[in-house]
Design an enzyme around this catalytic site. Structure first.
Site, PDB file in Angstrom:
ATOM      1  N   CYS A  20       2.144  22.922  17.780  1.00 29.66           N
ATOM      2  CA  CYS A  20       2.362  21.780  18.658  1.00 29.66           C
ATOM      3  C   CYS A  20       1.283  20.734  18.430  1.00 29.66           C
ATOM      4  O   CYS A  20       0.387  20.919  17.604  1.00 29.66           O
ATOM      5  CB  CYS A  20       2.378  22.218  20.123  1.00 29.66           C
ATOM      6  SG  CYS A  20       0.778  22.839  20.688  1.00 29.66           S
ATOM      7  N   CYS A  23      -2.355  21.784  18.664  1.00 29.32           N
ATOM      8  CA  CYS A  23      -2.898  22.438  17.467  1.00 29.32           C
ATOM      9  C   CYS A  23      -3.460  21.394  16.503  1.00 29.32           C
ATOM     10  O   CYS A  23      -4.510  21.601  15.889  1.00 29.32           O
ATOM     11  CB  CYS A  23      -1.815  23.247  16.758  1.00 29.32           C
ATOM     12  SG  CYS A  23      -1.141  24.604  17.726  1.00 29.32           S
ATOM     13  N   ASP A 416       6.096 -14.773  -4.775  1.00 28.38           N
ATOM     14  CA  ASP A 416       5.765 -15.325  -6.083  1.00 28.38           C
ATOM     15  C   ASP A 416       7.074 -15.727  -6.767  1.00 28.38           C
ATOM     16  O   ASP A 416       8.135 -15.186  -6.446  1.00 28.38           O
ATOM     17  CB  ASP A 416       5.024 -14.269  -6.898  1.00 28.38           C
ATOM     18  CG  ASP A 416       4.759 -14.727  -8.320  1.00 28.38           C
ATOM     19  OD1 ASP A 416       4.238 -15.841  -8.491  1.00 28.38           O
ATOM     20  OD2 ASP A 416       5.084 -13.964  -9.247  1.00 28.38           O
ATOM     21  N   ASP A 614       4.151  -9.660  -8.723  1.00 27.15           N
ATOM     22  CA  ASP A 614       4.271  -8.652  -9.776  1.00 27.15           C
ATOM     23  C   ASP A 614       3.221  -8.767 -10.865  1.00 27.15           C
ATOM     24  O   ASP A 614       3.184  -7.942 -11.764  1.00 27.15           O
ATOM     25  CB  ASP A 614       5.654  -8.733 -10.431  1.00 27.15           C
ATOM     26  CG  ASP A 614       5.800  -9.966 -11.314  1.00 27.15           C
ATOM     27  OD1 ASP A 614       5.146 -10.988 -11.014  1.00 27.15           O
ATOM     28  OD2 ASP A 614       6.561  -9.903 -12.297  1.00 27.15           O
ATOM     29  N   ASP A 618      -1.369 -12.112  -9.087  1.00 21.67           N
ATOM     30  CA  ASP A 618      -0.950 -11.940  -7.685  1.00 21.67           C
ATOM     31  C   ASP A 618      -1.815 -10.931  -6.937  1.00 21.67           C
ATOM     32  O   ASP A 618      -1.743 -10.848  -5.705  1.00 21.67           O
ATOM     33  CB  ASP A 618       0.517 -11.464  -7.621  1.00 21.67           C
ATOM     34  CG  ASP A 618       1.473 -12.485  -8.203  1.00 21.67           C
ATOM     35  OD1 ASP A 618       1.287 -13.679  -7.935  1.00 21.67           O
ATOM     36  OD2 ASP A 618       2.392 -12.077  -8.930  1.00 21.67           O
TER      37      ASP A 618
END
Length: 728
Positions: A20, A23, A416, A614, A618
């Site tokens: 639970c 724990c 971009d 990408d 960037d």
């Protein structure tokens, strides 16, 4: 990992024995007490712990701390093969139900005036194996927790059912006919059933990981001078060549040296259709080869393949902890002690009020059973596992829980242009000469850019190759960040770049244009010692929009998001793209180092900004944004700086990533609501005698199953990207 830990290393442990949310809190506290440990995150659903520790912390010390807390730990093997489907505890549940049925059916019949309860000695015989054999796990776990000075769900179940069993045994010895053996036996049966259903459901939330792990072949067909030989994958090295027959799964990351085929990458990138692959193109481990035989040179194996990195990303995301979970953990840390106090007060209250010890114990048992915080501990990680898992199957890799949390609150999406909204494969559409011949200008353009990976450079080189240009040698090559390149070719000092570079060279007159308003321009100039720089030629490049881009931007706007185009191109080239797609704003002619400043300006007034890119240029903006999304078709630098990686070039995945994060967040909130409501409503009802232990046990088991089942509804999410893609 060995006992000698690395500085600031992250150690992953598998934890067993947790039941639970309490724990989770106890394991985290135990690990945090180890000297040198800096950060701990324990996940109940994945049963793992992630520990960031200094160089002086040994793995054995961490395992010992967990063991001392009453749990078991071992080193997590992230590259381990998928585990076989376990047989589970289904037989225990079935046996417990068979033994409890003769107790529960007469109790239910009694509601209709039918009294068929078996004699007390038979009730004792039926309930005892359920209590002490099938329910032994609750005693073991509860004892470990109590010995470590903590409490957990199993302790509550053990105390509650033992009280009901002990009361029944005492009443039986005193000759009473009304016993409560059915309460203890049925509660244990229901809790076992709930844990079994919970375990099965949790395996469904980790289906994405197992599916990815199953993609790794165990052998490869090694090509040597003596022929082909099937060898274990461990014997393959970078630089080797392997043969992949039609229908086989690709075992390594590599580049095709011979052959052509279609490759099914659906489980890796989410791409629904096979994609064409030819000589010189890369293939990824785990993909399925189509109709052609391929000869592939090995570039990466084992843990260094893209598939292994994807698995690590998904594991990290599923094992992570959302910020909202920290509040839940603080509540869980005090939950069990509070429940124990409430149960004692309930028992004392009923005893003092009615003088009925039987009723007092039964109502106290009901409080103990209904309050088990299983659902509370599973609410957040179950939703995270389901959400990040289904996202990975659709080609969206979310780095961690914090990235998912940030993504769902995005208000501004910055995009971009090149490679994100366009195909990233510009073509040289016009070369206009000023003080050089056409062939001479093309040869100089190509000489300067040979070896460059920039999209414009590749476009020039393709054009030069088609024209049969013989490449000259360029010396003194150096990049001029945000402006262009410098080089010497055949004794001539040349500069190739954008308008800003030309202005720095003193070419302040009106620069010639080419290719139309939307073209990207690159000028070539010669620097001489005898006088000012001399303009030689201008090249115009055009890059087509991705066919999915209009629908992708429309989806973002439909979600109420502001869209911004951020580009290093001149405004005349960027604005037509923005207008064609219906973007809200254009910020053009921005140097790479200035993109981060633009992001920070957009974050004013507390707005949450996502950046999508990408390329290497960037990376600063991706890091500066609240959340970065990188196209996997781009550079590794961009992906390292981003919190989300989109495994395909389809920009529709941007809206899909935000959508799945919002849906996952909604599931977390729903799960927490139901987890809390069970306890908020159930504990008072039990304390006031309106819930029997049997009903309380059923409700407790139902709470855990319901939050996981609710999280599993995320598996039906499909997103929009697949509907916008065209066949390869």
């Amino acid at each position: 990992m060995s006992d000698t830990a690395v500085a600031a290393a992250v150690v992953e442990l598998d934890i067993t024995g947790m039941s639970c949310a309490s724990c989770v809190a106890h394991v985290e506290k135990a690990l945090q007490r180890v000297p040198g440990v800096r950060e701990v995150s324990v996940n109940l659903a994945t049963e793992t712990a992630s520990v960031r520790a200094g160089s002086d912390v040994a793995t054995s010390d961490l395992i010992a701390a967990v063991t001392a807390a009453g749990y078991e730990a071992s080193v997590h093997l992230s590259v381990a093969p998928p585990r076989a489907e376990p047989t589970g505890d289904g037989w225990r549940v079935a046996l417990a139900a068979a033994l409890s049925l003769p107790l529960i059916v007469p109790m239910l019949a009694g509601l209709f005036g039918i009294h068929v309860m078996p004699p007390g000695w038979l009730q004792l015989l039926l309930a005892t194996p359920v209590q002490f054999w099938l329910g032994a796990r609750f005693y073991r776990s509860g004892w470990r927790a109590a010995r470590a000075g903590s409490g957990n769900m199993d302790l509550l179940v053990a105390l509650g059912t033992s009280a009901a069993y002990g009361l029944s045994l005492w009443l039986l010895l005193r000759g009473h006919e009304h016993l409560y053996f059915e309460a203890s036996a049925v509660v244990i049966t229901l809790v076992l059933l709930g844990k079994w259903l919970e375990s099965r459901a949790k395996r469904q939330t980790t289906a994405a990981i197992r599916a990815l792990q199953a993609l790794r072949p165990e052998s490869a067909r090694l090509v040597t001078a003596g022929g082909e030989q099937e060898v274990p994958l461990e014997r393959i090295a970078v630089g080797d060549q392997v043969a992949i027959l039609p229908g086989e799964r690709i075992p390594v990351d590599g580049v095709i040296r011979d052959g052509a085929s279609h490759v099914d990458e659906s489980l890796i990138t989410g791409e629904s259709l096979p994609v064409a692959r030819h000589g010189g193109e890369r293939v990824t481990a785990g993909a399925i080869n189509g109709e052609g035989r391929l000869l592939v040179e090995v570039l990466a194996i084992g843990a260094e393949t893209a598939l292994a990195r994807i698995i690590r990303l998904v594991e990290n995301a599923q094992a992570g902890k959302a910020p909202i979970q920290r509040l839940v953990d603080r509540i869980s840390a005090v939950f069990v002690p509070v429940v124990l106090v409430l149960a004692v007060l309930t028992g004392l209250g009923w005893w003092l009020r009615l003088g009925d010890l039987e009723a007092a114990i039964i109502h106290a048992v009901a409080v103990l059973v209904i309050a088990c915080p299983c659902a509370l501990g599973l609410a957040t990680p179950a939703a995270l596992m389901a959400g990040t898992g289904v996202a990975a199957r659709r080609g969206i890799l979310i780095r961690d829980a914090e990235a998912l949390e940030l993504l769902q609150g995005v208000q501004v999406v910055v995009l971009d242009k090149t490679g994100t909204l366009t195909e990233g494969r510009p073509e040289l559409v016009e070369l206009k000469t000023v003080a050089a011949g056409a062939d001479e200008a093309l040869a100089l353009f190509a000489a300067i850019q040979q070896g460059s990976e920039h999209p414009l450079a590749r476009a020039v080189l393709r054009h030069a190759e088609a024209a049969g240009v013989i490449l000259q040698t360029a010396t003194g090559l150096r990049a001029l960040p945000g402006r262009g390149m410098a080089a010497t070719v055949a004794g001539r000092t040349l500069r190739l770049g954008n308008r800003r570079l030309m202005q720095e060279l003193g070419l302040t007159e009106e620069l010639p244009s080419a290719g139309g308003e939307a073209a990207t321009l690159s000028w070539l100039a010669e620097v001489t010692t005898a006088g000012p720089a001399r303009l030689l030629a201008v090249a115009a490049f055009a890059d087509r929009l991705r066919p999915e881009a209009p629908a992708a931007v429309a989806a973002l706007k439909a979600m109420g998001l502001e869209t911004v185009l951020l580009s290093g191109d001149r405004e005349a080239a960027a604005r037509p793209v923005a207008q064609a797609l219906g973007l809200d704003r254009v910020i053009a002619d921005v140097l790479p180092e200035d993109k981060a400043a633009v992001i920070r300006s957009l974050q004013q007034d507390g707005r949450r900004v996502a950046m999508v890119g990408d390329g290497v240029n960037d990376a600063p903006a991706l890091a500066a944004a609240d959340i970065g999304l990188a196209m996997a078709s781009g550079t590794d630098v961009a992906m390292q700086a981003a919190g989300v990686t989109l495994m395909r070039g389809n920009p529709a995945l941007i809206a899909d990533a935000i959508d799945i994060s919002r849906r996952t967040r909604a599931k977390i909130r729903q799960n927490l609501f139901w987890a809390f409501i069970y306890n908020i409503v159930g504990i008072p009802l039990a304390a006031f005698g309106l819930l029997s232990p049997v009903i309380a046990g059923a409700a407790m088991a139902l709470s855990s199953v319901s939050v996981i089942s609710n999280a599993l509804l995320l598996r039906d999410w499909h997103g929009q990207a697949g509907r916008t893609e065209k066949p390869s």
